[in-house]
Write an enzyme that holds these catalytic residues in place. Structure first.
Site, mmCIF file in Angstrom:
data_model
loop_
_atom_site.group_PDB
_atom_site.id
_atom_site.type_symbol
_atom_site.label_atom_id
_atom_site.label_comp_id
_atom_site.label_asym_id
_atom_site.label_seq_id
_atom_site.Cartn_x
_atom_site.Cartn_y
_atom_site.Cartn_z
ATOM 1 N N ASP A 63 8.036 7.968 -4.092
ATOM 2 C CA ASP A 63 6.971 7.761 -3.144
ATOM 3 C C ASP A 63 6.090 9.013 -3.078
ATOM 4 O O ASP A 63 6.541 10.077 -2.667
ATOM 5 C CB ASP A 63 7.621 7.493 -1.785
ATOM 6 C CG ASP A 63 6.629 6.916 -0.803
ATOM 7 O OD1 ASP A 63 5.850 6.050 -1.224
ATOM 8 O OD2 ASP A 63 6.619 7.352 0.352
ATOM 9 N N ASP A 392 6.501 0.520 2.617
ATOM 10 C CA ASP A 392 5.352 0.315 1.727
ATOM 11 C C ASP A 392 5.007 -1.165 1.658
ATOM 12 O O ASP A 392 3.846 -1.553 1.764
ATOM 13 C CB ASP A 392 5.685 0.779 0.299
ATOM 14 C CG ASP A 392 5.482 2.281 0.115
ATOM 15 O OD1 ASP A 392 5.330 2.981 1.138
ATOM 16 O OD2 ASP A 392 5.472 2.740 -1.037
HETATM 17 MG MG MG Z 1 3.021 1.973 -4.407
#
Ligand code: MG
Ligand code: ADP
Length: 545
Positions: A63, A392
């Protein structure tokens, strides 16, 4: 006489200063170091990073924003790039790596232009024009998505998960995520808003990740304080109390001298009566459940159990607030002031065992929509990365529902924007044309980085993509990093919310322009001065452990 060439010193001794091209060069190379740090994690075939903090704690992640938050960045220009990632994260929740790569590439391209004596203000204004045009192109190529299109929403969640460890269970998690977001979505005049505060996560190790469960309600990591209390409560009437079920000990350490046993009995009786009164107070409001933020005295526990009331103690403040919002109850500071109308309601409260721990599930809520994901996985590191991936995923589903617009991924949208920008730049002309063309090339760093990370030749990929986009042949043509082929991204279900691109292009432009316009860095004594050009220190501006 006298003036000569002696410099007039107006800055304090010890102040460091970097001017002109030196300043630009140093700032830009520091910023690029940041974008280079995350490049290799972009896309479904990107690599993970292992981060070790000064305490020796390890995070394994792909990430972008997590990577940048964890590394200790010192250089002021590098910090601006970290801000780009953070803004992307708060505004959209995905696309952080993309935004940082774009900003880094815009800066790299600007350096070449500065070298050929294009003035930074011209580059800045060219970039601004390009950004405005790119936004318009993006809007034009976006496709609609409706909240009822579960399949498409699941594809959006799935695309966000592609680059994560959980992509093997993509179907399963996409379903959970779409259900969760749709449950908390609110409609007003045909427009949807999703407050992600209404989605909470509870993490428990011990089971495999596909035993992760969506609970339509709240999970409180608490059990009733007394074993005789009920474990299933239907039609719960819930008292939310931020006060101790205890007799206040005197403020000062007072010694109570008791000389005769009747005095002691009277004292204990008095205490018992006060606790009994507190419980009666709760009982008479009709409450059958108590969540208490403070402690509950043993005797009070006993009385509550005798009344058949469920009670949990030392409930977290954040849980108390969620309970208030979801059950419609009021948090009360004085037990004596609790009234029937302060009680919250829930259709069902159940105590269930999860990995040997009793937890309280508050469901069938009428007051507000809120959901919980009980995340399961082998270890704490796995749970954390699943949680980051789910965040996300529900963020992209949220913005897709709010905006009702999506685009395709795999670099397809970036290449389409680049192509149309080049047409546009010709119409602008002048020196700004150079900057707009550079902006277009920077957009293409998305597909080329995806290609690099898949071990493919970025130039070949780019040429093939441009060919397929030319003459409006296929605006959805993007890279399939698994086959190495350029394919229709809609067909492959690689879809993303429009807001990822909108925000990424916008904040990358802002940061690049801001960094570019600086031609003088004056650092106070004691402040870390931007490191020199590469070749000197290996990683300018990034503190090394
Ligand atoms: Mg992504
Ligand atoms: P970010 O932090 O920018 O979201 P990611 O590592 O999640 O970075 O990668 C996102 C990029 O990967 C996007 O450009 C997206 O279009 C692309 N991508 C994701 N899945 C696929 C896929 N199956 N095929 C092609 N590209 C994909």
């Amino acid at each position: 006489m006298g003036m000569g060439n002696a410099p007039i010193v107006i800055l304090k001794e010890g102040t460091k200063r970097d001017k002109g091209k030196d300043a630009q060069f140093n700032n830009i190379s520091a910023a690029r170091t940041i974008s280079d740090a995350v490049r290799s994690s972009l896309g479904p075939r990107g690599m993970d990073k292992m981060l070790v903090d000064s305490m020796g704690d390890v995070i394994i992640t792909n990430d972008g924003v997590t990577i940048l938050k964890e590394i200790d960045v010192q250089h002021p220009a590098a910090k601006m790039l970290v801000e780009v990632a953070k803004t992307q994260d708060t505004e959209v929740g995905d696309g952080t790596t993309t935004s940082v790569i774009l900003a880094g590439e815009l800066l790299k391209k600007s350096l070449d232009m500065v070298d050929s004596n294009v003035h930074p203000t011209v580059i800045a204004s060219g970039y601004r024009l390009a950004n405005a045009k790119a936004q318009q192109i993006l809007e034009d190529i976006a496709e609609p998505v409706s909240i009822d299109n579960d399949a498409l929403l699941m594809d959006i969640a799935g695309t966000a998960m592609n680059s994560k460890q959980i992509n093997n269970s993509k179907e399963f998690f996409s379903r959970l995520v779409v259900d969760a977001v749709k449950t908390v979505a609110k409609e007003e005049n045909g427009k949807y808003t999703v407050d992600l505060n209404n989605i909470q996560t509870v993490k428990k190790t011990g089971a495999s990740m596909d035993e992760t469960e969506l609970v339509k309600g709240l999970i409180i990591d608490k059990e009733p304080v007394h074993s005789a209390m009920p474990k299933v409560i239907k039609d719960a009437k819930i008292a939310l109390i931020d006060a101790p079920f205890e007799i206040k000990k005197t403020e000062i350490d007072a010694k109570i001298e008791i000389n005769d046993p009747t005095q002691l009995n009277a004292f204990l009786e008095e205490e018992e009566n006060m606790l009994r009164k507190m419980v009666e107070n709760v009982k008479k409001t009709g409450a059958n459940v108590v969540f208490c933020q403070k402690g509950i005295d043993d005797l009070a526990q006993h009385f509550l159990a005798k009344e058949g009331i469920y009670a949990a103690r030392r409930v977290k403040k954040s849980d108390m607030e969620k309970l208030a919002a979801s059950t419609g109850g009021n948090i009360i500071n004085k037990i004596a002031e609790l009234e029937a109308e302060d009680l919250g309601t829930a259709g069902l409260i159940e105590v269930k065992k999860v990995q040997g721990n009793d937890m309280t599930f508050v469901t069938n809520l009428k007051a507000a929509k809120s959901v919980s994901l009980l995340i399961r996985g082998g270890t704490g590191h796995v749970l954390d990365e699943i949680e980051r991936s789910l965040i996300d995923a529900w963020s992209v589903v949220r913005v897709a529902i709010e905006d009702g617009k999506i685009v395709t991924g795999g670099g397809s949208t970036a290449v389409e924007i680049a192509m149309q920008l080049r047409d546009y730049s010709a119409s602008v002309g002048g020196r700004e044309q150079i900057a707009i063309d550079a902006f277009a090339s920077a957009m293409e760093s998305i597909p080329t980085t995806l290609a690099e990370n898949a071990g493919l030749d970025p130039i070949d990929v780019l040429i093939e993509m441009r060919k397929q986009h030319k003459a409006g042949k296929n605006k959805f043509a993007g890279l399939n990093p698994f086959t190495g082929k350029v394919e229709d991204m809609f067909g492959l279900k690689v879809v993303e919310p429009y807001r990822i691109g909108k925000q990424a292009i916008n904040s990358a432009t802002d940061a690049a322009v801001m960094i570019l316009r600086i031609d003088d860095v004056i650092a106070a004594r004691g402040m870390p001065m931007p490191a020199g050009p590469p070749g000197g220190t290996p990683m300018p501006g990034v503190a090394e452990e």
